[in-house]
Design an enzyme around this catalytic site. Sequence first.
Site, PDB file in Angstrom:
ATOM      1  N   LYS A   1      -1.748 -45.567 -25.771  1.00 46.59           N
ATOM      2  CA  LYS A   1      -1.281 -44.169 -26.011  1.00 46.59           C
ATOM      3  C   LYS A   1      -2.412 -43.394 -26.891  1.00 46.59           C
ATOM      4  CE  LYS A   1       2.843 -45.319 -24.531  1.00 46.59           C
ATOM      5  NZ  LYS A   1       3.120 -44.889 -23.112  1.00 46.59           N
TER       6      LYS A   1
ATOM      7  N   ASP B   1      -2.102 -43.176 -21.764  1.00 47.54           N
ATOM      8  CA  ASP B   1      -1.025 -42.338 -21.513  1.00 47.54           C
ATOM      9  C   ASP B   1      -1.092 -41.277 -22.667  1.00 47.54           C
ATOM     10  OD1 ASP B   1       1.371 -41.058 -21.343  1.00 47.54           O
ATOM     11  OD2 ASP B   1       2.666 -42.628 -21.725  1.00 47.54           O
TER      12      ASP B   1
ATOM     13  N   GLU C   1      -2.259 -40.983 -17.549  1.00 43.18           N
ATOM     14  CA  GLU C   1      -0.927 -40.410 -17.610  1.00 43.18           C
ATOM     15  C   GLU C   1      -0.583 -39.296 -18.258  1.00 43.18           C
ATOM     16  OE1 GLU C   1       1.928 -43.820 -17.636  1.00 43.18           O
ATOM     17  OE2 GLU C   1       3.379 -42.456 -18.936  1.00 43.18           O
TER      18      GLU C   1
ATOM     19  N   LYS D   1      12.232 -43.312 -14.302  1.00 44.74           N
ATOM     20  CA  LYS D   1      13.089 -43.584 -15.704  1.00 44.74           C
ATOM     21  C   LYS D   1      14.511 -43.253 -15.331  1.00 44.74           C
ATOM     22  CE  LYS D   1       9.188 -43.629 -18.788  1.00 44.74           C
ATOM     23  NZ  LYS D   1       8.614 -43.191 -19.895  1.00 44.74           N
TER      24      LYS D   1
HETATM   25 MG    MG Z   1       4.388 -42.036 -20.350  1.00 45.62          MG
END
Ligand code: MG
Length: 369
Positions: free
Chosen positions: A165, A194, A218, A265
């Site tokens: 991240k 991400d 991402e 998701k």
């Molecule tokens: Mg993500």
Amino acid sequence: MKITRITVWQMDLPLSAPYWLSGGRLKFEELDSTFVRLDTDQGLSGWGEGCPWGETYLPAHGRGIRAGLEILAPVLLGEDPCALDHINRLMDITLPGHLYVKSALDVACWDLLGKAAGMPLWRLMGAQKAAPVAVNSSISTGTPEEMISLIQKASAKGYRTHSAKIGGSDTHADIARIEAISAALPAVEKLTFDVNRAWTPGVAIQVLNSVAARDWIEQPCETLDLCAQVAKRVPQPIMLDECLQTFQNHLEAWRRGACEGVKVKPNRVGGLTKARQIRDFGISVGWQMHIEDVGGSALADTAALHLAASTPDEHRLASWLCHDHLAVDPVPGQGVRNQDGFVTLPVAPGLGVVPDPDLLGMPVAIYEA
Ligand code: MG
């Protein structure tokens, strides 16, 4: 079969360590999860879980799910849970939008369909056998050294794919993270950076053309428009996540050439029924997909990974397990569990996870015919 009772539990799920996203601007310490059990006139029960990742990650929050259930649950009483398209149309007519509110009910209906058919969900979704599914780690934003240390700990647990991240207004900090992590990672391991919407297009284009980043980038910017602008001007393949909710969003992303892959998701898109439609569209347009849930216990993870397990290898990237980040386990030992970087799906009919209600505490609502 008819739904005769819907019971709702709320549970706080503390994370085992604080977690930062988006260059440190978003912090998470606890998730608010909602469990539902649908009882039927034939003695079968189905389970689902809805658990947003905190309140700042998506336009979704735990109390919102339970408020939505007050509207949806009475409408589903007396309905056939195996008629999944009918159930979804009914939910969409009763409460347009609010997709994340509907996923736990949809998953519980899939659990009942599987139990009625005597088949695990991966089989109902078209798989011939329960192929092992690779899992990926999720690495909280930090300094390059902190992030490399977290990746090494995940590698020791068998993870071979990592989601690091990053993101923020400090362009140089992100370039340093990308370069250090890419250099430290063994060649056989895979990586996604991400950004969780943190960059403006200018920053994204500047950073991504300055680094030799391997693998995927991402959700670089907030919206589909902004991400599409970036995708045309950077060398890396783009994965989209937060900005895609409806099927139409996914169609638009493909039309605009905004991505080469998506995160699927169930809680973000409204349940397994809608996630499966998006997964099938993704296959038809050549996307690669990470299929996992937004958050929750091993129950939510298992529901999403049934869909992952039924997805062809060439379109399936690794799946993240939220329960690996939790300090509590409401379904001890059940469902998908990391074993040296892979999980195996249950073979029992339905979801294959049956919570012990005593471990969930007192129900917060009961809806009965
Ligand atoms: Mg993500």
